[in-house]
Scaffold this motif. Structure first.
Motif, mmCIF file in Angstrom:
data_model
loop_
_atom_site.group_PDB
_atom_site.id
_atom_site.type_symbol
_atom_site.label_atom_id
_atom_site.label_comp_id
_atom_site.label_asym_id
_atom_site.label_seq_id
_atom_site.Cartn_x
_atom_site.Cartn_y
_atom_site.Cartn_z
ATOM 1 N N UNK A 1 0.830 -1.200 0.000
ATOM 2 C CA UNK A 1 0.000 0.000 0.000
ATOM 3 C C UNK A 1 0.868 1.256 0.000
ATOM 4 N N UNK A 2 0.401 2.270 -0.712
ATOM 5 C CA UNK A 2 1.026 3.591 -0.668
ATOM 6 C C UNK A 2 -0.079 4.630 -0.546
ATOM 7 N N UNK A 3 0.264 5.782 0.002
ATOM 8 C CA UNK A 3 -0.704 6.881 0.051
ATOM 9 C C UNK A 3 -1.035 7.334 -1.373
ATOM 10 N N UNK A 4 -2.272 7.711 -1.563
ATOM 11 C CA UNK A 4 -2.703 8.268 -2.837
ATOM 12 C C UNK A 4 -3.429 9.583 -2.607
ATOM 13 N N UNK A 5 -3.566 10.369 -3.668
ATOM 14 C CA UNK A 5 -4.192 11.692 -3.559
ATOM 15 C C UNK A 5 -5.157 11.893 -4.721
ATOM 16 N N UNK A 6 -6.317 12.458 -4.388
ATOM 17 C CA UNK A 6 -7.334 12.755 -5.388
ATOM 18 C C UNK A 6 -7.600 14.256 -5.335
ATOM 19 N N UNK A 7 -7.195 14.960 -6.386
ATOM 20 C CA UNK A 7 -7.187 16.428 -6.382
ATOM 21 C C UNK A 7 -8.188 16.943 -7.415
#
Length: 314
Positions: A218-224
């Motif tokens: 798992x890795x952090x993800x970002x939704x912008x």
């Protein structure tokens, strides 16, 4: 298509994964309402508040204290439509509407949690936190690699008590650990950030009532998101620019989140702005860089700068 996707910009996440024709996987609340009649009560936000012993009531029943938060009792369109803070009895009288409710004005972290549920047991979950901006808009959402143990435990208890006969995906929105909304679906805005093989596990959940997903690395993800001002006729950016943005470093996907040529009123949007696009990435700065590049497709005076304050926007 067995995955029931009303937003064409999100079909990209499911087109490459075979799914039996008899399987129906909802991604939108109106479809959930039709597919699961015995569980559709979760869309009644008054009832959700009652399950947590919160002070609440429909408009017409006055709160004992202010401020409170007001919203539609049932809102299948989403995007914070019709919601507002009410600071006084005078405001309650002015903004009172049939079909709306009030509840405490909560403080704390705003978290969206997707859960795979098997017979009332949470088999998998993933949290995302929103960075709030103004007027129902968010600066971005962070999809966390780690688990929030206290919140996860609270949701496990709630699901075990209230959803014992349900198997499928659920999404919860919480503020400070209090459930404000529940959905019989997942958040399809960022499911590409859950990792390779997640969509296949989703299909198996609905086709075989089984959950098998290794969920490693798992890795952090970002939704912008990219917002613009209401009241203007927006066109999709050129395909070449869209492809350029998709190929930028760390970008996982690009969604152009409006129907070109349809009236703005037909889109469910927050009061503060019209959402043009969403960029998913595994690095926040990379997502902002992609957002700036995409924003060049529209007039700079129409695009909302997500670094601005509430006062600067007014």
């Amino acid at each position: 298509m067995p995955v029931l996707e009303r937003d064409p910009w999100r079909l990209q996440y499911f087109e490459g994964s075979p799914c039996p024709e008899h399987v129906k996987i909802p991604t939108d609340d109106p479809d959930c309402w039709m597919l699961y009649p015995s569980d559709r009560w979760v869309y009644d936000k008054l009832r959700i508040a009652w399950t947590q012993d919160l002070a609440c009531g429909p408009h017409g029943v006055p709160p004992n204290t202010y401020p409170v938060f007001s919203k539609p009792i049932i809102n299948l369109r989403g995007m914070g439509t019709g919601s507002r803070k009410i600071a006084s009895a005078e405001e309650m009288e002015r903004f009172s509407e049939p079909g709306h409710m009030w509840m405490p004005l909560l403080a704390g972290e705003h978290v969206s949690t997707d859960c795979a549920v098997l017979g009332g047991r949470i088999a998998w979950l993933r949290h995302a936190t929103g960075s709030p901006w103004t007027d129902g808009m968010f600066r971005h959402w962070r999809v966390h690699a780690g688990t929030m143990p206290v919140l996860a435990s609270q949701l496990e208890v709630w699901v075990a008590h209230h959803m014992s006969g349900y198997s499928g995906m659920m999404n919860f929105e919480t503020i400070g650990g209090t459930i404000i909304e529940a959905h019989l679906r997942f958040a399809d805005q960022w499911c590409d950030l859950y990792g390779r093989g997640w969509v296949e596990a989703l299909i198996e959940l609905y086709s075989s009532a089984n959950w098998q997903y290794a969920d490693v690395n798992r890795v952090d993800g970002y939704s912008v998101p990219l917002f613009a001002r209401h009241g203007h006729d927006y066109r999709h950016p050129p395909p070449a620019l869209q492809e350029e943005v998709r190929k930028m470093p760390s970008v996982s996907s690009l969604q152009i989140t409006f129907h070109q040529g349809k009236p703005q009123a037909s889109h469910a949007m927050p009061p503060g702005g019209f959402r043009l696009a969403v960029i998913n990435a595994t690095d926040l700065e990379a997502a902002h860089a992609a957002r700036r590049r995409l924003a060049s497709a529209w007039s700079a005076d129409l695009v909302l700068d997500q670094t601005q304050t509430e006062q600067e926007l007014s």
